[in-house]
Motif scaffolding. Structure first.
Motif, short mmCIF file in Angstrom:
data_model
loop_
_atom_site.label_atom_id
_atom_site.label_comp_id
_atom_site.label_asym_id
_atom_site.label_seq_id
_atom_site.Cartn_x
_atom_site.Cartn_y
_atom_site.Cartn_z
N GLN A 55 49.60 46.61 47.70
CA GLN A 55 49.45 46.93 46.28
C GLN A 55 49.59 45.73 45.35
O GLN A 55 48.72 45.51 44.50
N PRO A 56 50.63 44.89 45.49
CA PRO A 56 50.72 43.74 44.59
C PRO A 56 49.59 42.73 44.79
O PRO A 56 49.14 42.10 43.82
N GLU A 57 49.11 42.61 46.03
CA GLU A 57 48.00 41.69 46.28
C GLU A 57 46.74 42.16 45.57
O GLU A 57 46.00 41.37 44.99
N LEU A 58 46.48 43.46 45.63
CA LEU A 58 45.32 44.01 44.94
C LEU A 58 45.46 43.84 43.43
O LEU A 58 44.49 43.47 42.75
N ARG A 60 47.10 41.55 41.91
CA ARG A 60 46.92 40.13 41.61
C ARG A 60 45.43 39.79 41.61
O ARG A 60 44.98 38.93 40.85
N GLY A 61 44.67 40.45 42.47
CA GLY A 61 43.22 40.24 42.49
C GLY A 61 42.58 40.61 41.16
O GLY A 61 41.62 39.98 40.73
N ILE A 62 43.12 41.62 40.50
CA ILE A 62 42.60 42.03 39.19
C ILE A 62 42.91 40.95 38.16
O ILE A 62 42.04 40.50 37.43
N THR A 63 44.19 40.54 38.11
CA THR A 63 44.60 39.60 37.07
C THR A 63 43.94 38.25 37.23
O THR A 63 43.71 37.56 36.24
N LYS A 64 43.62 37.87 38.45
CA LYS A 64 42.98 36.58 38.69
C LYS A 64 41.46 36.65 38.56
O LYS A 64 40.77 35.66 38.70
N GLY A 65 40.93 37.85 38.34
CA GLY A 65 39.50 37.99 38.11
C GLY A 65 38.67 38.02 39.36
O GLY A 65 37.45 37.83 39.31
N VAL A 66 39.29 38.24 40.52
CA VAL A 66 38.56 38.27 41.78
C VAL A 66 37.95 39.65 42.01
O VAL A 66 36.84 39.76 42.53
N LEU A 67 38.67 40.69 41.60
CA LEU A 67 38.21 42.06 41.79
C LEU A 67 38.21 42.80 40.46
O LEU A 67 39.02 42.51 39.57
N HIS A 68 37.34 43.78 40.34
CA HIS A 68 37.28 44.62 39.15
C HIS A 68 38.39 45.66 39.22
O HIS A 68 38.73 46.15 40.31
N LYS A 69 38.95 46.02 38.07
CA LYS A 69 40.10 46.93 38.07
C LYS A 69 39.74 48.32 38.61
O LYS A 69 40.56 48.94 39.29
N ASN A 70 38.54 48.79 38.35
CA ASN A 70 38.15 50.11 38.85
C ASN A 70 37.96 50.09 40.36
O ASN A 70 38.24 51.08 41.04
N VAL A 72 39.68 48.24 42.45
CA VAL A 72 41.03 48.27 43.01
C VAL A 72 41.64 49.65 42.86
O VAL A 72 42.28 50.16 43.79
N ALA A 73 41.42 50.28 41.73
CA ALA A 73 41.95 51.63 41.51
C ALA A 73 41.38 52.60 42.54
O ALA A 73 42.11 53.43 43.10
N ARG A 74 40.10 52.48 42.80
CA ARG A 74 39.44 53.35 43.79
C ARG A 74 40.01 53.11 45.19
O ARG A 74 40.34 54.05 45.91
N LYS A 75 40.14 51.83 45.57
CA LYS A 75 40.67 51.50 46.89
C LYS A 75 42.10 52.02 47.05
O LYS A 75 42.46 52.60 48.08
N MET A 76 42.93 51.79 46.03
CA MET A 76 44.33 52.23 46.09
C MET A 76 44.42 53.74 46.21
O MET A 76 45.22 54.26 46.98
N SER A 77 43.61 54.43 45.43
CA SER A 77 43.62 55.88 45.44
C SER A 77 43.24 56.43 46.81
O SER A 77 43.91 57.31 47.37
N ARG A 78 42.18 55.89 47.38
CA ARG A 78 41.71 56.38 48.67
C ARG A 78 42.69 56.05 49.79
O ARG A 78 42.93 56.89 50.67
N LEU A 79 43.25 54.85 49.76
CA LEU A 79 44.20 54.48 50.80
C LEU A 79 45.47 55.31 50.71
O LEU A 79 46.00 55.79 51.72
#
Length: 89
Positions: A55-58, A60-70, A72-79
């Motif tokens: 979770q913190p790695e994901l 961090r991916g948002i804040t660093k601009g590597v991944l889009h927030k939605n 990450v939200a989708r991945k976290m929700s499904r996992l």
């Protein structure tokens, strides 16, 4: 090809950022793979632990601009839903 000093500097910066972002994306994928492996093994405790560390790695991916927030939200929700379903089953 870059001609002006500014565009040459920008090209150098872009190459450096590309390397950093590639490493970040790879690190995030490793954490996600650990969660997937724990889910595949059927161990709910290991899956929950792996998810908690991912979770913190994901985030961090948002804040660093590597991944889009939605994304990450989708991945976290499904996992988390899959980890929760493992506990019920």
């Amino acid at each position: 090809m870059a001609n002006t000093p500014q565009s040459k500097k920008r090209a150098r910066q872009n190459e450096r950022r590309q390397d950093v972002n590639k490493a970040r994306r790879s690190r995030i994928r490793t954490f996600l793979r650990k969660v997937e492996e724990a889910l595949a093994s059927g161990d709910q405790g290991a899956a929950a632990t792996a998810l908690k560390s991912a979770q913190p790695e994901l985030a961090r991916g948002i804040t660093k601009g590597v991944l889009h927030k939605n994304t990450v939200a989708r991945k976290m929700s499904r996992l988390s839903a899959r980890v929760k379903a493992l506990a019920v089953a």
